[in-house]
Design a protein around this motif. Sequence first.
Motif, PDB file in Angstrom:
ATOM      1  N   TYR A  98       8.801 -17.302  -1.117  1.00  0.00           N
ATOM      2  CA  TYR A  98       8.262 -17.488   0.319  1.00  0.00           C
ATOM      3  C   TYR A  98       8.790 -16.140   1.180  1.00  0.00           C
ATOM      4  CZ  TYR A  98       7.231 -22.376  -0.252  1.00  0.00           C
ATOM      5  OH  TYR A  98       6.130 -23.722  -0.443  1.00  0.00           O
ATOM      6  N   GLY A  99       8.167 -15.344   1.433  1.00  0.00           N
ATOM      7  CA  GLY A  99       8.447 -14.312   2.519  1.00  0.00           C
ATOM      8  C   GLY A  99       9.165 -13.189   1.776  1.00  0.00           C
ATOM      9  N   GLN A 100       9.339 -12.295   2.629  1.00  0.00           N
ATOM     10  CA  GLN A 100      10.066 -10.981   2.168  1.00  0.00           C
ATOM     11  C   GLN A 100      11.572 -11.242   2.232  1.00  0.00           C
ATOM     12  OE1 GLN A 100       7.046  -8.611   4.791  1.00  0.00           O
ATOM     13  NE2 GLN A 100       8.661  -7.338   4.236  1.00  0.00           N
ATOM     14  N   ASN A 101      12.167 -10.915   1.047  1.00  0.00           N
ATOM     15  CA  ASN A 101      13.747 -10.830   1.015  1.00  0.00           C
ATOM     16  C   ASN A 101      14.131  -9.843   0.074  1.00  0.00           C
ATOM     17  OD1 ASN A 101      13.274 -12.022  -1.756  1.00  0.00           O
ATOM     18  ND2 ASN A 101      12.827 -14.061  -0.738  1.00  0.00           N
ATOM     19  N   SER A 102      15.468  -9.873  -0.199  1.00  0.00           N
ATOM     20  CA  SER A 102      16.070  -8.854  -0.902  1.00  0.00           C
ATOM     21  C   SER A 102      15.637  -8.865  -2.361  1.00  0.00           C
ATOM     22  CB  SER A 102      17.625  -8.814  -0.849  1.00  0.00           C
ATOM     23  OG  SER A 102      18.176 -10.238  -1.372  1.00  0.00           O
ATOM     24  N   ASP A 103      15.016  -9.836  -2.757  1.00  0.00           N
ATOM     25  CA  ASP A 103      14.438  -9.813  -4.196  1.00  0.00           C
ATOM     26  C   ASP A 103      13.129  -9.652  -4.386  1.00  0.00           C
ATOM     27  OD1 ASP A 103      16.921 -10.433  -5.495  1.00  0.00           O
ATOM     28  OD2 ASP A 103      16.367 -12.824  -4.799  1.00  0.00           O
ATOM     29  N   SER A 104      12.386  -9.635  -3.265  1.00  0.00           N
ATOM     30  CA  SER A 104      11.038  -9.542  -3.168  1.00  0.00           C
ATOM     31  C   SER A 104      10.749  -8.538  -1.884  1.00  0.00           C
ATOM     32  CB  SER A 104      10.105 -10.915  -2.885  1.00  0.00           C
ATOM     33  OG  SER A 104      10.416 -11.575  -3.964  1.00  0.00           O
ATOM     34  N   LYS A 105      10.845  -7.442  -1.957  1.00  0.00           N
ATOM     35  CA  LYS A 105      10.959  -6.302  -0.950  1.00  0.00           C
ATOM     36  C   LYS A 105       9.616  -5.835  -0.600  1.00  0.00           C
ATOM     37  CE  LYS A 105      15.739  -4.847  -1.320  1.00  0.00           C
ATOM     38  NZ  LYS A 105      16.652  -3.773  -1.388  1.00  0.00           N
ATOM     39  N   THR A 106       8.703  -5.783  -1.417  1.00  0.00           N
ATOM     40  CA  THR A 106       7.252  -5.042  -1.111  1.00  0.00           C
ATOM     41  C   THR A 106       6.207  -6.162  -1.335  1.00  0.00           C
ATOM     42  OG1 THR A 106       8.092  -2.992  -1.964  1.00  0.00           O
ATOM     43  CG2 THR A 106       5.730  -3.292  -1.860  1.00  0.00           C
ATOM     44  N   TRP A 107       5.624  -6.154   0.001  1.00  0.00           N
ATOM     45  CA  TRP A 107       4.592  -7.268   0.078  1.00  0.00           C
ATOM     46  C   TRP A 107       3.259  -6.364   0.549  1.00  0.00           C
ATOM     47  CZ3 TRP A 107       4.649 -12.792   0.109  1.00  0.00           C
ATOM     48  CH2 TRP A 107       5.907 -13.424  -0.397  1.00  0.00           C
ATOM     49  N   ILE A 108       2.111  -6.943   0.378  1.00  0.00           N
ATOM     50  CA  ILE A 108       0.903  -6.362   0.770  1.00  0.00           C
ATOM     51  C   ILE A 108       0.049  -7.377   1.435  1.00  0.00           C
ATOM     52  CG2 ILE A 108       0.530  -4.482  -0.914  1.00  0.00           C
ATOM     53  CD1 ILE A 108      -1.568  -5.982  -2.190  1.00  0.00           C
ATOM     54  N   SER A 109      -0.748  -6.999   2.365  1.00  0.00           N
ATOM     55  CA  SER A 109      -1.405  -8.236   3.191  1.00  0.00           C
ATOM     56  C   SER A 109      -2.927  -7.604   3.429  1.00  0.00           C
ATOM     57  CB  SER A 109      -0.747  -8.432   4.542  1.00  0.00           C
ATOM     58  OG  SER A 109      -0.765  -7.209   5.367  1.00  0.00           O
ATOM     59  N   LEU A 110      -3.761  -8.603   3.568  1.00  0.00           N
ATOM     60  CA  LEU A 110      -5.328  -8.418   3.899  1.00  0.00           C
ATOM     61  C   LEU A 110      -5.389  -9.359   4.993  1.00  0.00           C
ATOM     62  CD1 LEU A 110      -6.902  -8.489   0.458  1.00  0.00           C
ATOM     63  CD2 LEU A 110      -6.688  -6.494   1.519  1.00  0.00           C
ATOM     64  N   ASN A 111      -6.340  -9.026   5.960  1.00  0.00           N
ATOM     65  CA  ASN A 111      -6.625  -9.919   7.103  1.00  0.00           C
ATOM     66  C   ASN A 111      -7.978  -9.343   7.687  1.00  0.00           C
ATOM     67  OD1 ASN A 111      -6.509  -7.602   9.497  1.00  0.00           O
ATOM     68  ND2 ASN A 111      -4.464  -7.079   8.223  1.00  0.00           N
ATOM     69  N   ILE A 112      -8.289 -10.419   8.464  1.00  0.00           N
ATOM     70  CA  ILE A 112      -9.627 -10.314   9.457  1.00  0.00           C
ATOM     71  C   ILE A 112      -9.119 -10.659  10.522  1.00  0.00           C
ATOM     72  CG2 ILE A 112     -11.259 -10.611   7.409  1.00  0.00           C
ATOM     73  CD1 ILE A 112     -11.307 -13.550   8.469  1.00  0.00           C
ATOM     74  N   GLY A 113      -9.961 -10.069  11.574  1.00  0.00           N
ATOM     75  CA  GLY A 113      -9.818 -10.292  12.897  1.00  0.00           C
ATOM     76  C   GLY A 113     -10.729  -9.879  13.930  1.00  0.00           C
ATOM     77  N   THR A 114     -10.362  -9.916  15.192  1.00  0.00           N
ATOM     78  CA  THR A 114     -11.494  -9.612  16.241  1.00  0.00           C
ATOM     79  C   THR A 114     -10.658  -8.748  17.118  1.00  0.00           C
ATOM     80  OG1 THR A 114     -12.995 -10.488  17.952  1.00  0.00           O
ATOM     81  CG2 THR A 114     -10.925 -11.388  17.689  1.00  0.00           C
ATOM     82  N   HIS A 115     -11.339  -7.713  17.770  1.00  0.00           N
ATOM     83  CA  HIS A 115     -10.749  -6.824  18.474  1.00  0.00           C
ATOM     84  C   HIS A 115     -11.521  -6.634  20.075  1.00  0.00           C
ATOM     85  CE1 HIS A 115     -13.701  -4.560  16.043  1.00  0.00           C
ATOM     86  NE2 HIS A 115     -13.994  -4.029  17.236  1.00  0.00           N
ATOM     87  N   GLN A 116     -10.782  -6.323  21.098  1.00  0.00           N
ATOM     88  CA  GLN A 116     -11.276  -6.124  22.364  1.00  0.00           C
ATOM     89  C   GLN A 116     -10.859  -4.649  22.870  1.00  0.00           C
ATOM     90  OE1 GLN A 116      -9.387  -9.389  22.167  1.00  0.00           O
ATOM     91  NE2 GLN A 116     -11.248 -10.056  20.745  1.00  0.00           N
TER      92      GLN A 116
END
Length: 488
Positions: A20-38
């Motif tokens: 679960y989540g970033q920590n000292s043992d899992s330092k590098t993560w990537i993400s994909l997202n969708i959204g809306t902008h104004q």
Amino acid sequence: MKRTILLFLLMIGITSFGVYGQNSDSKTWISLNIGTHQYDGDFTNEIFKPEVYTDVSVGLGVHRYLNNTFDLNYEFNYGSLDTDNMDPGFRKLFLSNNLMIDFNLANDIIFKKDAFVRPFIGAGYGVSYFFGKNNSISDELYQEIPIQAGFEFPVSEGAVLEIKSTYNRTLTDGLDGESNVDRKDHDDFVIHSIGLKFRLSGPKDSDKDGVKDKVDACPEIPGSAASNGCPDNDGDGIINSQDLCPDVAGTAENRGCADSDGDSIVDFEDACPNIAGSLEFQGCADKDGDKIPDGEDLCPEVRGTSATDGCPDDDGDGIKNSVDLCPAFAGTAEFGGCPDSDGDGIIDKQDDCPALKGIKPNKGCPEVNAEVKRKLDVIFQNLLFATNSANIDPTSLDDLDELVKIMSEDDDLRLSIEGHTDNRGNNDYNLELSRLRAEAVKQHLVNGGISASRIKAVGYGETRPLTTNDTANGRLKNRRVELNISYK
């Protein structure tokens, strides 16, 4: 749009692994997202007027753990910024690049690191390239100051759902191609997004047992977290290398072996592994404490002897109580465990004279000598009393003295004296008179030296007539004192 959402949900399922989540043992993560902008600029302010299906953006992020409180994040977003339902307006495509520092409130100081909802805020520096769509507006690269806030929700061990809003404050007023309407000298835009963040790399786990090498006591052999990465086949908390019984769950006290009955004798050395026992009997029980283990004891609840297979033999005759007809008296197997003290073939409990050899018709007692019987008949016939009195007639005294002689010559003889009357007179009077006459005879014998314990005297009054009381002769026969001599 629907295809995009389905693809996003599929990626959540595919990437559900890790921690679960970033920590000292899992330092590098990537993400994909969708959204809306104004957009907020010279033409209008649409920040609180989202057109979700037309103002869609997609993004990619790379995230690096710094410490429990701070993360370094690079985020790239692609979208189309425009004025919705407005003419004249503008429309430009953009590529947004932001480098930010996020402050995690779930840092074990403000909120718990493993909280279900993990809020964060962040800020940094970025550049966005706007191009295409409106040919009247030049393609340009603009600087911006991004400020964001959001929440993370753990989805699985390897995925985190992230919801956030990023306000991009640009350092230009030329983003929308107009700089004379709004005098605040800059155009801004906001991106609201939802995305999945998942681990790119994790700690080394050489044996693939889910326990990282730096805390794995057996890094080359698959184990479990509960046993610090070492194998524990039976799951008893004792690793195989220290477990004498690695395939059977046991306790540390028993060096990893089982002791099912709790008698401190491990099962593989216990002849009765499911019944608590003692070392003396190789782990078997001896409930009655007779030194015969229960498995060999026919009476495990009651103390016995080895001669009777562990069953009790109270009289010690070698015949166990359960089949001994006389369990309190030593006997022989011939008589079912009963004694025959006088050896006459009649067991004592059926023998009225157990100390004297007798015959079965007399219930084990000897036959009284015929001469003694004859003399007793003479004495009985000559036994007289004064009228309405318990005084013995003097003519009967010689015969009673003969009875004393008979009793003195054989100490085993016993005498029963029974007094009787006819039915004349009061019942109570008759009963008492008969008793006194019997007692008078007994007293004469006692005075002659015969033990009172050998004599029984009882009066029956008129209750046991020999014949009718309607005639003088009948009444005479009914007035009597009977003498019965025997070996009982």
